[in-house]
Motif scaffolding. Structure first.
Motif, PDB file in Angstrom:
ATOM      1  N   ALA A 178     -24.876  37.457-115.372  1.00 16.83           N
ATOM      2  CA  ALA A 178     -25.997  36.865-116.100  1.00 16.83           C
ATOM      3  C   ALA A 178     -26.268  37.617-117.402  1.00 16.83           C
ATOM      4  N   ALA A 179     -26.117  38.924-117.363  1.00 17.56           N
ATOM      5  CA  ALA A 179     -26.344  39.734-118.568  1.00 17.56           C
ATOM      6  C   ALA A 179     -25.320  39.422-119.642  1.00 17.56           C
ATOM      7  N   TYR A 180     -24.062  39.313-119.253  1.00 11.47           N
ATOM      8  CA  TYR A 180     -23.019  38.990-120.237  1.00 11.47           C
ATOM      9  C   TYR A 180     -23.185  37.563-120.782  1.00 11.47           C
ATOM     10  N   GLN A 181     -23.553  36.635-119.921  1.00 22.11           N
ATOM     11  CA  GLN A 181     -23.790  35.267-120.386  1.00 22.11           C
ATOM     12  C   GLN A 181     -24.929  35.247-121.407  1.00 22.11           C
ATOM     13  N   ALA A 182     -25.982  36.009-121.115  1.00 23.68           N
ATOM     14  CA  ALA A 182     -27.126  36.060-122.020  1.00 23.68           C
ATOM     15  C   ALA A 182     -26.748  36.690-123.353  1.00 23.68           C
ATOM     16  N   ALA A 183     -25.929  37.746-123.305  1.00 21.94           N
ATOM     17  CA  ALA A 183     -25.528  38.423-124.537  1.00 21.94           C
ATOM     18  C   ALA A 183     -24.712  37.497-125.436  1.00 21.94           C
ATOM     19  N   GLU A 184     -23.859  36.695-124.817  1.00 24.23           N
ATOM     20  CA  GLU A 184     -23.039  35.761-125.596  1.00 24.23           C
ATOM     21  C   GLU A 184     -23.925  34.707-126.272  1.00 24.23           C
ATOM     22  N   ALA A 185     -24.903  34.191-125.541  1.00 20.58           N
ATOM     23  CA  ALA A 185     -25.811  33.190-126.128  1.00 20.58           C
ATOM     24  C   ALA A 185     -26.719  33.823-127.174  1.00 20.58           C
ATOM     25  N   GLY A 186     -27.220  35.021-126.883  1.00 19.56           N
ATOM     26  CA  GLY A 186     -28.093  35.706-127.828  1.00 19.56           C
ATOM     27  C   GLY A 186     -27.389  36.076-129.110  1.00 19.56           C
ATOM     28  N   MET A 187     -26.115  36.352-129.021  1.00 18.89           N
ATOM     29  CA  MET A 187     -25.312  36.685-130.199  1.00 18.89           C
ATOM     30  C   MET A 187     -25.234  35.496-131.156  1.00 18.89           C
ATOM     31  N   ASP A 188     -25.079  34.315-130.619  1.00 18.68           N
ATOM     32  CA  ASP A 188     -25.043  33.120-131.476  1.00 18.68           C
ATOM     33  C   ASP A 188     -26.349  32.970-132.244  1.00 18.68           C
ATOM     34  N   GLU A 189     -27.478  33.183-131.559  1.00 19.21           N
ATOM     35  CA  GLU A 189     -28.774  33.065-132.232  1.00 19.21           C
ATOM     36  C   GLU A 189     -28.952  34.166-133.279  1.00 19.21           C
ATOM     37  N   TRP A 190     -28.551  35.373-132.932  1.00 15.85           N
ATOM     38  CA  TRP A 190     -28.692  36.527-133.845  1.00 15.85           C
ATOM     39  C   TRP A 190     -27.961  36.289-135.166  1.00 15.85           C
ATOM     40  N   ASN A 191     -26.794  35.689-135.084  1.00 14.03           N
ATOM     41  CA  ASN A 191     -25.987  35.508-136.291  1.00 14.03           C
ATOM     42  C   ASN A 191     -26.413  34.306-137.130  1.00 14.03           C
ATOM     43  N   GLN A 192     -27.447  33.585-136.671  1.00 14.81           N
ATOM     44  CA  GLN A 192     -28.065  32.550-137.509  1.00 14.81           C
ATOM     45  C   GLN A 192     -29.233  33.117-138.320  1.00 14.81           C
ATOM     46  N   ILE A 193     -29.589  34.366-138.038  1.00 14.82           N
ATOM     47  CA  ILE A 193     -30.724  34.994-138.721  1.00 14.82           C
ATOM     48  C   ILE A 193     -30.242  35.618-140.028  1.00 14.82           C
ATOM     49  N   ASN A 194     -31.036  35.486-141.072  1.00 15.55           N
ATOM     50  CA  ASN A 194     -30.698  36.062-142.374  1.00 15.55           C
ATOM     51  C   ASN A 194     -30.447  37.566-142.237  1.00 15.55           C
ATOM     52  N   PRO A 195     -29.372  38.083-142.828  1.00 16.07           N
ATOM     53  CA  PRO A 195     -29.068  39.521-142.698  1.00 16.07           C
ATOM     54  C   PRO A 195     -30.215  40.440-143.111  1.00 16.07           C
ATOM     55  N   TYR A 196     -31.014  40.031-144.094  1.00 23.87           N
ATOM     56  CA  TYR A 196     -32.152  40.865-144.485  1.00 23.87           C
ATOM     57  C   TYR A 196     -33.206  40.916-143.380  1.00 23.87           C
ATOM     58  N   LYS A 197     -33.371  39.806-142.673  1.00 23.25           N
ATOM     59  CA  LYS A 197     -34.289  39.783-141.535  1.00 23.25           C
ATOM     60  C   LYS A 197     -33.725  40.624-140.388  1.00 23.25           C
ATOM     61  N   GLN A 198     -32.411  40.557-140.176  1.00 27.33           N
ATOM     62  CA  GLN A 198     -31.791  41.402-139.158  1.00 27.33           C
ATOM     63  C   GLN A 198     -32.060  42.878-139.463  1.00 27.33           C
ATOM     64  N   ARG A 199     -31.932  43.241-140.722  1.00 23.41           N
ATOM     65  CA  ARG A 199     -32.214  44.625-141.125  1.00 23.41           C
ATOM     66  C   ARG A 199     -33.653  44.998-140.788  1.00 23.41           C
ATOM     67  N   ASP A 200     -34.584  44.107-141.091  1.00 26.35           N
ATOM     68  CA  ASP A 200     -35.994  44.377-140.819  1.00 26.35           C
ATOM     69  C   ASP A 200     -36.247  44.598-139.329  1.00 26.35           C
ATOM     70  N   ILE A 201     -35.601  43.801-138.496  1.00 26.07           N
ATOM     71  CA  ILE A 201     -35.784  43.924-137.041  1.00 26.07           C
ATOM     72  C   ILE A 201     -35.284  45.283-136.555  1.00 26.07           C
ATOM     73  N   LEU A 202     -34.122  45.709-137.058  1.00 30.39           N
ATOM     74  CA  LEU A 202     -33.592  47.016-136.658  1.00 30.39           C
ATOM     75  C   LEU A 202     -34.466  48.149-137.176  1.00 30.39           C
ATOM     76  N   GLU A 203     -35.066  47.971-138.338  1.00 29.51           N
ATOM     77  CA  GLU A 203     -36.004  48.980-138.834  1.00 29.51           C
ATOM     78  C   GLU A 203     -37.268  49.013-137.984  1.00 29.51           C
ATOM     79  N   ASN A 204     -37.641  47.868-137.393  1.00 29.01           N
ATOM     80  CA  ASN A 204     -38.766  47.854-136.455  1.00 29.01           C
ATOM     81  C   ASN A 204     -38.498  48.769-135.259  1.00 29.01           C
ATOM     82  N   ALA A 205     -37.238  48.829-134.845  1.00 31.31           N
ATOM     83  CA  ALA A 205     -36.876  49.702-133.720  1.00 31.31           C
ATOM     84  C   ALA A 205     -37.141  51.162-134.069  1.00 31.31           C
ATOM     85  N   VAL A 206     -36.820  51.537-135.300  1.00 28.09           N
ATOM     86  CA  VAL A 206     -37.091  52.910-135.752  1.00 28.09           C
ATOM     87  C   VAL A 206     -38.592  53.186-135.693  1.00 28.09           C
TER      88      VAL A 206
END
Length: 485
Positions: free
Chosen positions: A49-77
């Motif tokens: 289930a975890a691997y299935q979720a990661a594969e689906a989540g990856m598709d959604e992640w790569n539809q997000i603007n790279p600048y927004k992806q950067r912002d999300i990772l900076e939120n982790a910091v």
């Protein structure tokens, strides 16, 4: 405030849930023996289930603007920074890490996440000419695919994030199997950080279980394309075999037997301090720790006397005491293994100039001198507060002693002549070596990895981006190609 009771479950597809196994995992404080919390273990169905979720989540992640992806990772910091005190307490309770160790590890995590946040904007491609008229060749840097990460127990927060952050930054989904000794610091804590940062549900998943429950299913599952493992060489060899057999790329950070070389012109006092930090930080439970101290014969006695005085003064005990330098090793099995190797070293002729007591998980420092390369203490990764010291007479002999190991992770050379140190360092068969410094170094933009049986691949900076992506060739013919038939 971080509440452990809210993160003592599996994290799969963006939800916190109990594992489907009938077994539970008790998470214990290695110093007090107290049960911190319990987990209902993940089963092979949970891994799927975890691997299935990661594969689906990856598709959604790569539809997000790279600048927004950067912002999300900076939120982790930001989340780590806001919860540093809570994270410190968890590291102390679950790992037996000292305040110094916790601060060191958290700093490494923050820097690694900051570097990973740059990855979405670094996935550059190329346009190259073609042999054919009217044709254009494009190379796209694409995510490699879902990444399976297997976490160690010693620096689980950092050594997990070291793969997870860059893998997500490069566009991949991730499933983390936390080490059973550190399921929070090396697992569900990281899930909480990315959940709060705002990554898509399913992009990052954590399973808490053990090998007796899931076997090789984590590695053999058909979805992951990369398996990133940090741990022992013995286990790493098996994981690499299973990964390659199933056409997955293994990234391996394995054991070490680092040499700390002190040349005849070295600053002895400085070398003593550096050698102490290189061996005894986090009880010597670091793959880059100096297992072997190799000292020129002309300064050997002086070095030993000062080194013994330094180490004997290190406070051993409760890691919650801010003055404690050496806390417990991970478990009693590790302590007994260290006891056995110390006794074997003495039987083989090593001299214990300092011999600490061993009680439960507490192992006081031991220094063995007159160690020769054929002894077990010189060949095995001891992974604890035990060190062997060996004399040498020439630079050539120091190189020979340093290279007499199946490992090749880190090292250090101390000398008044920096270039002499560099030339000697070049001759040591190791992935990393540091002149007039400690053996324990890791920087977010510098290639990190070992030679020989210390691992495969390089992480950090551009090397992580390379490891967690693949190049895809797409060509466009703007005309019509001529065929011979």
């Amino acid at each position: 405030m971080l509440d452990i009771k809210l993160i003592n479950k599996q994290y799969i597809a963006g939800t916190w849930r109990d594992g489907k196994s009938n077994r539970t995992l008790a998470d214990k404080n290695p110093y007090s023996g107290e049960v911190i919390t319990e987990f209902k273990m993940a089963s092979t169905d949970d891994v799927d289930a975890a691997y299935q979720a990661a594969e689906a989540g990856m598709d959604e992640w790569n539809q997000i603007n790279p600048y927004k992806q950067r912002d999300i990772l900076e939120n982790a910091v930001s989340y780590v920074e806001e919860h540093e005190e809570d994270i410190t307490n968890i590291i102390i309770d679950e790992l037996g890490g000292t305040h110094l160790k916790a601060a060191f590890e958290i700093s490494l995590v923050k820097n690694m996440l900051k570097e990973a946040a740059t990855f979405p904007l670094k996935k550059e491609g190329k346009i190259l000419p073609s042999m054919e008229d009217g044709k254009e060749n494009r190379l796209y840097r694409m995510p490699a695919g879902v990444v399976g990460v297997i976490s160690p127990f010693n620096f689980p927060f950092f050594l997990s994030v070291k793969s997870i952050g860059p893998a997500i930054g490069a566009g991949n989904g991730v499933v983390l199997k936390a080490h059973e000794e550190t399921p929070i610091v090396g697992g569900t804590l990281i899930a909480k950080i990315f959940e709060e940062a705002g990554v898509p549900k399913g992009l990052f998943n954590v399973v808490v279980t053990d090998i007796s429950e899931i076997g090789d299913s984590f590695v053999e599952h058909p979805i992951p394309r990369i398996i990133s493992f940090t741990g022992s060489t013995t286990v790493g060899r098996h994981i690499a075999q299973q990964a390659v057999k199933n056409f997955k790329k293994p990234l391996l950070e394995l054991g070490g037997n680092s040499a700390f070389i002190v040349l005849d012109d070295a600053d002895i006092d400085y070398a003593v301090n550096a050698a102490a930090f290189s061996r005894f930080t986090h009880q010597g439970q670091i793959c880059m720790s100096a297992n072997r101290i190799i000292v020129h014969q002309s300064i050997y006695d002086e070095f030993i006397a000062k080194y013994k005085k330094k180490i004997a003064a290190l406070k051993t005990g409760d890691p919650r005491d801010p003055d404690t330098v050496i806390g417990p090793v991970v478990n009693e099995d590790a302590a007994q293994r260290l006891k056995a190797i110390i006794e074997k070293g003495i039987e083989q002729g090593a001299t214990p100039v300092l011999k600490g007591n061993i009680s439960g998980n507490m192992v006081e420092p031991t220094i063995l001198t007159d160690v020769t390369s054929d002894m077990a203490v010189a060949q095995e990764e001891m992974f604890g507060p035990v060190v062997g010291v060996t004399p040498f007479e020439t630079d050539k002999e120091a190189v020979r002693i340093a290279n007499n190991t199946k490992f090749g992770l880190s090292g250090a050379v101390h000398t008044a002549d920096g270039e002499r140190g560099v030339q000697l360092a070049k001759m040591i068969h190791t992935g990393m070596i540091h002149v007039n410094d400690i053996t324990i170094n890791d920087e977010p933009i510098i290639a990190f990895g070992g030679e020989k049986q210390s691992g495969l691949g390089r992480l950090n900076g551009e090397w992580s981006l390379e490891e967690f992506t693949t190049m895809k060739w797409i060509s466009i013919n703007y005309g019509q190609r001529q065929f011979p038939y």
